[in-house]
Write a protein that holds these residues in place. Structure first.
Motif, mmCIF file in Angstrom:
data_model
loop_
_atom_site.group_PDB
_atom_site.id
_atom_site.type_symbol
_atom_site.label_atom_id
_atom_site.label_comp_id
_atom_site.label_asym_id
_atom_site.label_seq_id
_atom_site.Cartn_x
_atom_site.Cartn_y
_atom_site.Cartn_z
ATOM 1 N N CYS A 103 -54.025 11.307 -56.401
ATOM 2 C CA CYS A 103 -54.112 10.202 -55.434
ATOM 3 C C CYS A 103 -54.427 10.743 -54.039
ATOM 4 C CB CYS A 103 -52.811 9.412 -55.393
ATOM 5 S SG CYS A 103 -52.519 8.523 -56.899
ATOM 6 N N LEU A 104 -53.766 11.836 -53.669
ATOM 7 C CA LEU A 104 -54.016 12.416 -52.342
ATOM 8 C C LEU A 104 -55.469 12.845 -52.211
ATOM 9 C CD1 LEU A 104 -50.970 14.691 -51.474
ATOM 10 C CD2 LEU A 104 -51.949 12.843 -50.095
ATOM 11 N N TYR A 105 -55.984 13.486 -53.268
ATOM 12 C CA TYR A 105 -57.361 13.962 -53.218
ATOM 13 C C TYR A 105 -58.331 12.786 -53.139
ATOM 14 C CZ TYR A 105 -61.292 17.011 -53.635
ATOM 15 O OH TYR A 105 -62.441 17.682 -53.347
ATOM 16 N N ALA A 106 -58.008 11.734 -53.928
ATOM 17 C CA ALA A 106 -58.874 10.537 -53.901
ATOM 18 C C ALA A 106 -58.857 9.947 -52.493
ATOM 19 C CB ALA A 106 -58.384 9.522 -54.925
ATOM 20 N N PHE A 107 -57.678 9.941 -51.866
ATOM 21 C CA PHE A 107 -57.570 9.404 -50.508
ATOM 22 C C PHE A 107 -58.399 10.228 -49.525
ATOM 23 C CE2 PHE A 107 -55.419 9.875 -46.385
ATOM 24 C CZ PHE A 107 -55.616 8.594 -45.887
ATOM 25 N N LEU A 108 -58.266 11.554 -49.623
ATOM 26 C CA LEU A 108 -59.037 12.435 -48.729
ATOM 27 C C LEU A 108 -60.537 12.207 -48.904
ATOM 28 C CD1 LEU A 108 -57.371 15.975 -48.836
ATOM 29 C CD2 LEU A 108 -57.627 14.456 -46.881
ATOM 30 N N THR A 109 -60.947 12.067 -50.179
ATOM 31 C CA THR A 109 -62.365 11.872 -50.467
ATOM 32 C C THR A 109 -62.853 10.552 -49.876
ATOM 33 O OG1 THR A 109 -62.011 13.053 -52.518
ATOM 34 C CG2 THR A 109 -64.056 11.810 -52.352
ATOM 35 N N LEU A 110 -62.067 9.486 -50.109
ATOM 36 C CA LEU A 110 -62.465 8.174 -49.586
ATOM 37 C C LEU A 110 -62.513 8.188 -48.069
ATOM 38 C CD1 LEU A 110 -60.660 5.530 -51.784
ATOM 39 C CD2 LEU A 110 -63.120 5.844 -51.446
ATOM 40 N N ARG A 111 -61.502 8.806 -47.473
ATOM 41 C CA ARG A 111 -61.448 8.874 -46.010
ATOM 42 C C ARG A 111 -62.685 9.569 -45.467
ATOM 43 N NH1 ARG A 111 -57.995 12.319 -42.104
ATOM 44 N NH2 ARG A 111 -60.073 13.053 -41.914
ATOM 45 N N ALA A 112 -63.031 10.698 -46.103
ATOM 46 C CA ALA A 112 -64.200 11.447 -45.632
ATOM 47 C C ALA A 112 -65.484 10.652 -45.868
ATOM 48 C CB ALA A 112 -64.280 12.790 -46.343
#
Ligand code: FES
Lengths: 134, 300
Positions: B286-295
């Motif tokens: 979830c954290l990685y997905a969040f970082l990816t979406l944010r970027a």
């Protein structure tokens, strides 16, 4: 009996490991060998007119009392830096490191200053920068 | 079975078959592209020629790109589907490991393809990759040279991996799976039509020459998260330790329960240990997905 079997197995393992590394080490050395090469970048007199000139990965910088060259590769992970003429700084488009015109690191994830590329002047007025590749 | 349950199990059955149809199209279009693509010399110009000069080059390039992306995305969804339903428990550890490794290799294939475009983002991605491996202690420089080398043959090793080692290895690791999920004509046809339509109507993004000056250079979508981490953490940590730990934890997931049992812990501790690892992985995903979406939304 059990202990002897164990020792035998262990020896077999050690022998095959040794055999494998005899083959693996030369293979690794072969596969990772690289001949050091040098790349020459020549700045002709017409290239030297501006205060900052970019050519093939090198920035040639002309200051009132000095001419020097900086490698354009960011010292963080190697992206090519952009020169911002307004602020007179180099900025990295990958993770945002910023360097001064003389190559000093100001901010960002890069830790080292920019690499200074040695220059030689030829009789015809060319300036040659020699970059080590690899 | 309830209505949503039926749909979900249908999707679970369709995902891998559609994915394999995409893989077949990807291999075929890659074979066509290999007749013109050259990894040496002016590679950027070569790619531009494929896109603008060679007959139907733009079509095969887009077909290859989209088929590769679709294949890997469907494989990822298929894996997540099994992961979230905790179906890793039914796999033997060896099989689970070879499937996860093949998924990681699929991403590596996408990544080498990204480098091989030879435009600015491709070249920068290659350099970042090389410099990250070089941060490995002791033999980092030598190990990096197993994957990519600077200079004239910069694209050669990624090319060798992309078009030879990786496809062979992936197909070998997934062989049982391919037999099980091999698509029939219906899947092949619908996959083929869908991807060809995409290739026909969506033209490739404009490639930026490697020497151009661009304010921000991103990376492939699946590395946007790592790019964000690289800004704030040391490269060794963000580029190697964190991804390595994540993949390592996924690999040992099916072994967590049996290992605790073998150490004769009681059932409650075994359950807590196994579920703990599972939850940790979900949080990281979830954290990685969040970082990816944010970027992707606000820029890296
Ligand atoms: S490569 Fe320049 S900041 Fe990372």
């Amino acid at each position: 009996m059990e202990r002897r079997g164990f020792i035998k197995k262990g020896l077999q393992w050690a022998a095959s490991l040794l055999g494998a590394s005899f083959l693996a080490y030369p293979a690794f050395s072969f596969m990772t060998f690289r001949k050091a090469t040098k790349k020459r970048i020549v700045f002709h007199p017409e290239d030297q007119a501006g205060a900052v000139t970019f050519k093939e990965g090198v920035y040639l910088i002309r200051e009132p009392n000095e001419i020097f060259a900086l490698s354009a590769q960011c010292t963080h992970l190697g992206c090519t830096l952009n020169y911002d003429a307004v602020s007179g700084r180099f900025a990295c488009p990958c993770h945002g490191s910023v360097f001064t015109l003389s190559g000093k690191r100001i901010s960002g994830p890069a830790r080292k200053d920019l690499y200074r590329v040695p220059l030689t002047k030829t009789a015809s007025g060319d300036i040659e920068a020699v970059l080590e590749v690899g | 079975m309830s209505f949503p349950g039926r749909i979900i199990s249908r999707i679970s059955l369709y995902l891998p078959r559609l994915g394999l149809s995409a893989l077949i199209l990807c291999l075929v279009s890659g074979l066509v592209l290999a007749f013109y693509y050259r990894p040496m010399g002016n590679v950027f110009q070569n790619v531009e020629e494929i896109t603008t000069l060679v007959p139907y080059g733009w079509f095969f390039r887009q077909l290859h790109y989209s088929a590769g992306q679709v294949f890997v995305i469907l494989m990822l969804l298929h894996t997540l589907d099994h992961f979230f339903r905790r179906r890793y428990r039914i796999y033997a550890l060896g099989e689970w490991i070879s499937l996860i490794v093949s998924l990681a290799l699929c991403f590596y294939t996408l990544f080498t393809g990204f480098i091989l475009k030879a435009d600015q983002e491709g070249v920068f991605a290659g350099r970042i990759f090389m410099n990250i491996i070089e941060t490995l202690p002791v033999a980092g420089g030598a190990i990096a040279r197993l994957f990519i080398v600077p200079g004239n043959s910069f694209f050669f090793l990624p090319y060798l991996y992309h078009s030879f080692f990786l496809p062979l290895l992936i197909i070998y690791l997934m062989r049982g799976h391919i037999r099980e999920w091999f698509p029939n004509e219906r899947f092949l046809l619908s996959g083929g039509i869908g991807l060809s339509l995409y290739a026909l109507f969506v033209s490739p993004r404009i490639d930026i020459p490697p020497d151009a000056s661009v304010a921000v250079v991103e990376g492939p979508w699946f590395f946007l998260g790592i790019q964000s981490l690289l800004k704030v953490l040391p490269s060794f940590l963000a580029g190697l330790v964190i991804p390595g730990l994540f993949i390592g934890c996924i690999l040992v997931l099916p072994a967590a329960g049996p290992a605790l049992r073998a150490l004769s812990f009681n059932e409650r501790i075994i359950r807590i240990g196994e579920t703990g690892l599972y939850c940790l992985l979900i949080i990281s995903i979830c954290l990685y997905a969040f970082l990816t979406l944010r970027a992707a939304i606000w820029g890296p």
